[in-house]
Scaffold this motif. Structure first.
Motif, PDB file in Angstrom:
ATOM      1  N   LEU A  44      34.796  44.069  44.721  1.00 56.34           N
ATOM      2  CA  LEU A  44      34.430  42.658  44.540  1.00 56.34           C
ATOM      3  C   LEU A  44      34.008  42.037  45.869  1.00 56.34           C
ATOM      4  CD1 LEU A  44      37.069  41.078  42.104  1.00 56.34           C
ATOM      5  CD2 LEU A  44      34.624  41.414  41.690  1.00 56.34           C
ATOM      6  N   LEU A  45      34.749  42.367  46.919  1.00 57.46           N
ATOM      7  CA  LEU A  45      34.436  41.813  48.236  1.00 57.46           C
ATOM      8  C   LEU A  45      33.107  42.318  48.769  1.00 57.46           C
ATOM      9  CD1 LEU A  45      37.924  41.789  49.956  1.00 57.46           C
ATOM     10  CD2 LEU A  45      36.558  39.841  49.220  1.00 57.46           C
ATOM     11  N   ARG A  46      32.667  43.459  48.273  1.00 56.54           N
ATOM     12  CA  ARG A  46      31.346  43.980  48.644  1.00 56.54           C
ATOM     13  C   ARG A  46      30.247  43.308  47.831  1.00 56.54           C
ATOM     14  NH1 ARG A  46      31.811  49.944  47.436  1.00 56.54           N
ATOM     15  NH2 ARG A  46      29.589  49.893  47.830  1.00 56.54           N
ATOM     16  N   GLY A  47      30.641  42.453  46.873  1.00 60.27           N
ATOM     17  CA  GLY A  47      29.661  41.725  46.070  1.00 60.27           C
ATOM     18  C   GLY A  47      29.138  42.496  44.875  1.00 60.27           C
ATOM     19  N   LEU A  48      29.842  43.556  44.478  1.00 55.17           N
ATOM     20  CA  LEU A  48      29.369  44.365  43.360  1.00 55.17           C
ATOM     21  C   LEU A  48      29.656  43.693  42.016  1.00 55.17           C
ATOM     22  CD1 LEU A  48      30.452  47.966  44.458  1.00 55.17           C
ATOM     23  CD2 LEU A  48      28.339  46.735  44.955  1.00 55.17           C
ATOM     24  N   SER A  49      28.790  43.947  41.059  1.00 51.81           N
ATOM     25  CA  SER A  49      28.971  43.441  39.698  1.00 51.81           C
ATOM     26  C   SER A  49      30.016  44.290  38.985  1.00 51.81           C
ATOM     27  CB  SER A  49      27.654  43.528  38.926  1.00 51.81           C
ATOM     28  OG  SER A  49      27.308  44.898  38.731  1.00 51.81           O
ATOM     29  N   TYR A  50      30.519  43.786  37.858  1.00 53.38           N
ATOM     30  CA  TYR A  50      31.468  44.560  37.060  1.00 53.38           C
ATOM     31  C   TYR A  50      30.871  45.914  36.669  1.00 53.38           C
ATOM     32  CZ  TYR A  50      34.548  40.495  36.312  1.00 53.38           C
ATOM     33  OH  TYR A  50      35.411  39.442  36.458  1.00 53.38           O
ATOM     34  N   THR A  51      29.605  45.916  36.295  1.00 53.01           N
ATOM     35  CA  THR A  51      28.929  47.150  35.884  1.00 53.01           C
ATOM     36  C   THR A  51      28.902  48.157  37.027  1.00 53.01           C
ATOM     37  OG1 THR A  51      27.542  45.880  34.371  1.00 53.01           O
ATOM     38  CG2 THR A  51      26.795  48.098  34.918  1.00 53.01           C
ATOM     39  N   MET A  71      44.757  40.285  37.940  1.00 50.33           N
ATOM     40  CA  MET A  71      44.883  39.685  39.267  1.00 50.33           C
ATOM     41  C   MET A  71      44.769  38.168  39.210  1.00 50.33           C
ATOM     42  SD  MET A  71      42.996  42.440  41.771  1.00 50.33           S
ATOM     43  CE  MET A  71      41.541  42.713  40.749  1.00 50.33           C
ATOM     44  N   LEU A  72      43.881  37.672  38.343  1.00 51.02           N
ATOM     45  CA  LEU A  72      43.754  36.222  38.182  1.00 51.02           C
ATOM     46  C   LEU A  72      45.050  35.636  37.638  1.00 51.02           C
ATOM     47  CD1 LEU A  72      40.117  35.933  36.785  1.00 51.02           C
ATOM     48  CD2 LEU A  72      40.915  35.407  39.105  1.00 51.02           C
ATOM     49  N   GLN A  73      45.645  36.328  36.685  1.00 51.02           N
ATOM     50  CA  GLN A  73      46.903  35.863  36.116  1.00 51.02           C
ATOM     51  C   GLN A  73      48.011  35.854  37.176  1.00 51.02           C
ATOM     52  OE1 GLN A  73      48.147  38.021  32.649  1.00 51.02           O
ATOM     53  NE2 GLN A  73      49.927  36.738  32.315  1.00 51.02           N
ATOM     54  N   GLU A  78      41.179  31.027  38.893  1.00 49.69           N
ATOM     55  CA  GLU A  78      40.392  30.897  37.667  1.00 49.69           C
ATOM     56  C   GLU A  78      39.256  31.897  37.519  1.00 49.69           C
ATOM     57  OE1 GLU A  78      39.109  26.882  37.068  1.00 49.69           O
ATOM     58  OE2 GLU A  78      41.098  26.072  37.514  1.00 49.69           O
ATOM     59  N   ASN A  79      38.732  32.424  38.626  1.00 49.73           N
ATOM     60  CA  ASN A  79      37.598  33.333  38.507  1.00 49.73           C
ATOM     61  C   ASN A  79      37.549  34.319  39.670  1.00 49.73           C
ATOM     62  OD1 ASN A  79      36.038  32.079  40.704  1.00 49.73           O
ATOM     63  ND2 ASN A  79      35.843  30.354  39.286  1.00 49.73           N
ATOM     64  N   ALA A  84      38.159  36.580  45.282  1.00 50.98           N
ATOM     65  CA  ALA A  84      37.555  37.221  46.454  1.00 50.98           C
ATOM     66  C   ALA A  84      37.724  36.347  47.699  1.00 50.98           C
ATOM     67  CB  ALA A  84      36.075  37.511  46.192  1.00 50.98           C
ATOM     68  N   LEU A  85      37.537  35.038  47.554  1.00 51.53           N
ATOM     69  CA  LEU A  85      37.702  34.134  48.689  1.00 51.53           C
ATOM     70  C   LEU A  85      39.143  34.101  49.172  1.00 51.53           C
ATOM     71  CD1 LEU A  85      35.402  31.168  47.608  1.00 51.53           C
ATOM     72  CD2 LEU A  85      34.999  32.815  49.462  1.00 51.53           C
ATOM     73  N   ALA A  86      40.090  34.060  48.244  1.00 51.36           N
ATOM     74  CA  ALA A  86      41.508  34.024  48.614  1.00 51.36           C
ATOM     75  C   ALA A  86      41.910  35.293  49.348  1.00 51.36           C
ATOM     76  CB  ALA A  86      42.377  33.825  47.373  1.00 51.36           C
ATOM     77  N   VAL A  87      41.429  36.429  48.869  1.00 48.29           N
ATOM     78  CA  VAL A  87      41.753  37.711  49.495  1.00 48.29           C
ATOM     79  C   VAL A  87      41.092  37.802  50.869  1.00 48.29           C
ATOM     80  CG1 VAL A  87      41.404  40.197  49.304  1.00 48.29           C
ATOM     81  CG2 VAL A  87      42.218  38.908  47.347  1.00 48.29           C
ATOM     82  N   SER A  88      39.872  37.301  50.992  1.00 48.01           N
ATOM     83  CA  SER A  88      39.180  37.297  52.283  1.00 48.01           C
ATOM     84  C   SER A  88      39.914  36.415  53.282  1.00 48.01           C
ATOM     85  CB  SER A  88      37.750  36.777  52.133  1.00 48.01           C
ATOM     86  OG  SER A  88      36.983  37.663  51.389  1.00 48.01           O
ATOM     87  N   ASP A  89      40.399  35.265  52.821  1.00 49.10           N
ATOM     88  CA  ASP A  89      41.090  34.325  53.702  1.00 49.10           C
ATOM     89  C   ASP A  89      42.342  34.927  54.331  1.00 49.10           C
ATOM     90  OD1 ASP A  89      39.189  32.379  53.301  1.00 49.10           O
ATOM     91  OD2 ASP A  89      40.393  31.225  51.874  1.00 49.10           O
TER      92      ASP A  89
END
Length: 99
Positions: A44-51, A71-73, A78-79, A84-89
């Motif tokens: 996700l942090l690399r910007g990859l799509s689910y596919t 992970m959201l739960q 929410e998304n 990704a932002l929280a993990v990057s921070d």
């Protein structure tokens, strides 16, 4: 200082922790994430799509969505962008090597 480390090691002390430090990600602790969830986060942090993540991990897209949902739960976010932002921070997985 070096001699202290050598002495402690010879005496059987652990100089380095057995596990990485625990980091808080909103409402969750990093230790609550599974290895597979951490792999999904790296992608996700690399910007990859689910596919693309599914293709890289050799699984179905629904499996990737399942892990992101978990992970959201855990975090109360929410998304996937917020995740990704929280993990990057907190710099949780910036340089972890693939196992």
């Amino acid at each position: 200082r070096l001699m202290d480390v050598v002495r402690q090691t010879l005496e059987g002390e652990h100089i380095f922790p057995d596990a990485p430090p625990t980091v808080e990600i909103v409402m969750a602790k990093s230790t609550e994430f599974t290895k597979t969830e951490l792999k999904v986060l790296r992608h996700l942090l690399r910007g990859l799509s689910y596919t693309r993540i599914a293709a890289e991990m050799g699984c179905e897209m629904s499996t990737v969505k399942f892990h992101v949902s978990n992970m959201l739960q855990k975090t109360g976010l929410e998304n996937k962008l917020q995740l990704a932002l929280a993990v990057s921070d907190v710099k949780l997985i910036a340089d972890l090597a693939e196992e």
